[in-house]
Design a protein around this motif. Structure first.
Motif, PDB file in Angstrom:
ATOM      1  N   UNK A   1       0.818  -1.219   0.000  1.00  0.00           N
ATOM      2  CA  UNK A   1       0.000   0.000   0.000  1.00  0.00           C
ATOM      3  C   UNK A   1       0.853   1.271   0.000  1.00  0.00           C
ATOM      4  N   UNK A   2       2.108   1.129  -0.392  1.00  0.00           N
ATOM      5  CA  UNK A   2       3.060   2.254  -0.299  1.00  0.00           C
ATOM      6  C   UNK A   2       2.530   3.510  -0.998  1.00  0.00           C
ATOM      7  N   UNK A   3       1.886   3.334  -2.138  1.00  0.00           N
ATOM      8  CA  UNK A   3       1.404   4.469  -2.928  1.00  0.00           C
ATOM      9  C   UNK A   3       0.277   5.244  -2.245  1.00  0.00           C
ATOM     10  N   UNK A   4      -0.458   4.539  -1.378  1.00  0.00           N
ATOM     11  CA  UNK A   4      -1.614   5.190  -0.729  1.00  0.00           C
ATOM     12  C   UNK A   4      -1.228   6.050   0.474  1.00  0.00           C
ATOM     13  N   UNK A   5       0.010   5.952   0.938  1.00  0.00           N
ATOM     14  CA  UNK A   5       0.365   6.560   2.220  1.00  0.00           C
ATOM     15  C   UNK A   5       0.939   7.971   2.097  1.00  0.00           C
ATOM     16  N   UNK A   6       0.408   8.886   2.928  1.00  0.00           N
ATOM     17  CA  UNK A   6       1.011  10.227   3.067  1.00  0.00           C
ATOM     18  C   UNK A   6       2.047  10.222   4.191  1.00  0.00           C
TER      19      UNK A   6
END
Lengths: 300, 300
Positions: B59-64
């Motif tokens: 889920x790396x892309x979803x994280x701020x």
């Protein structure tokens, strides 16, 4: 006729004794105050003492109870025995010994008091001058039921909390000494932590704020490290008091053949501070044993 | 467009991480939970996590933002770098490193994160599982204003108190380590005092009661010595955690060439306890290094 004391002589009008004596006045007891310092006598006289004197011998006959709040066992022996007071007190007068002394000293004093048919409560106190002033000291006491009963008006007047440790004289002294173990180690640990913070360029006021809001806090850290943050080493309680008290801890450990790794280390830290000339400064000055740091208000 | 994080991945769902993750859900953030323990993942999923996984890479892309609440620097490096996560995160993602690690490790991690244009907050926490569960942790943080700003929603959700120690990475770590110095010494001092009380035949519940009502008290004494009084050494926090943390204290002292007489003594006490087989017991089990005493619930 009740067994409870109506009159009490308070020997030793330092910050603790003065507060305790005034609390007894406020509670309606007849209070006699004894100290070598004329200013203290005047202060207690103005506060409503029945009488004040440099010698308790002058009023021995009037006393139902005696509260001894001097510094050490040597002074307790001087005011009770060398002075002739014990011989002059009425039989069954109750003597509350509240100096911080060893269990052995407490037992020896008890034996001598018994020879004069005097009661004894082995009753060290805690809480500092502020709690003494408001009659809210913590008392950790051992002794006979008779002694507890006779001194109840004095205990009620001066203490918010009274622990009855048992009948055996010496238990009160030991509980106080174990308490002082913690107090002394906590001051030394606070000093060690703040010294390391100074070395690591952490602002000391911020370090103080973090610790006092987290699980690393102690009563002593919060109270004493404020003096370090403020750079104020005027003595509230002195380095040499903890040299004395941690030596009592060491004596207790020796007597019980028990190892105390932290307390013995803390004693050495206070000894180092005293040896370096800080014995009469506030006990937080134990931090001055650390070199190579800048502390507020301390010139190197 | 705001710079503040709307989504956060929490890596490490132990007692602290689970509490922090749930606090973030309660605050309305999109929470992704990562741990190797499937039970922890299920618990967080039921609590309303957006997604859970054994690998944050999914889920790396979803994280701020990422909140790392693992045990030590080795684990921080494993989850951020060995896993490939740092390379997969969006540039400017803010990583809040809340493990207790050395300043040196914090600086090395910062350098590596910078290579991927990731922000870092050096942000150890305190307060235990209970405070984590209610979103009331204490955070001692250093880092750039950008990192503070981006992580503000996470800090708001998880902490009652946030200390901004400065911009320099490593200051947060050092403040936490100095805090742990005090926590560790206080547990060891509590154990030493209670062991002496046991040796002197003072009832331990009474000793506990006296200390917790007097100036010898500490947060750790009150919390941990209750376990000794109750004879309950089931681990709330383990002896080996303080072996680790007091070793971090020793590393810090070595780095700064600074003497720490009490902390080094306390480290030896925890090492003795671990070496005697008590490493996985509650940290109050450090009292078991003392022989010749009877303790509640401890067979000799």
């Amino acid at each position: 006729m009740t067994n409870k004391a109506k009159s009490v002589g308070v020997i030793g009008l330092g910050s603790m004794g003065m507060g305790a004596a005034k609390s007894c006045i406020n509670a309606g007891l007849d209070v006699y105050g004894f100290d070598l310092n004329p200013k203290a006598l005047e202060e207690l006289s103005l506060a409503g003492a029945k009488a004040v004197s440099s010698s308790a011998l002058d009023f021995a006959e009037q006393l139902d109870a005696v509260l001894v709040l001097v510094v050490n066992a040597k002074q307790v022996n001087a005011v009770l025995f060398d002075s002739g007071l014990a011989a002059a007190l009425k039989p069954q007068t109750a003597v509350m010994v509240s100096a911080t002394i060893s269990a052995e000293d407490a037992k020896a004093i008890h034996q001598k008091l018994s020879q004069y048919q005097l009661l004894m409560l082995d009753a060290p106190v805690s809480g500092g001058a502020a709690k003494a002033a408001t009659g809210d000291m913590t008392v950790m006491a051992s002794g006979s039921l008779e002694a507890f009963e006779k001194l109840q008006p004095v205990l009620d007047a001066t203490a918010a909390k009274v622990y009855n440790i048992g009948e055996e004289i010496g238990l009160g002294a030991t509980v106080k000494i174990i308490h002082q173990l913690l107090a002394g180690v906590h001051i030394a640990a606070g000093a060690e932590a703040m010294a390391l913070a100074a070395r690591a360029n952490i602002p000391l006021d911020l370090m103080y704020d973090v610790v006092t809001n987290a699980a690393g806090n102690s009563w002593m850290f919060e109270n004493r490290m404020k003096h370090v943050v403020d750079g104020d080493y005027s003595p509230k309680s002195m380095v040499d008091i903890f040299v004395k008290d941690l030596n009592l801890v060491a004596d207790t450990a020796k007597e019980l053949k028990f190892p105390l790794p932290l307390s013995s280390t803390a004693l050495n830290m206070f000894l180092s501070a005293s040896n370096a000339g800080f014995g009469q400064e506030d006990d937080s000055a134990v931090i001055k044993i650390f070199d190579g740091i800048n502390l507020p208000g301390v010139e190197k």
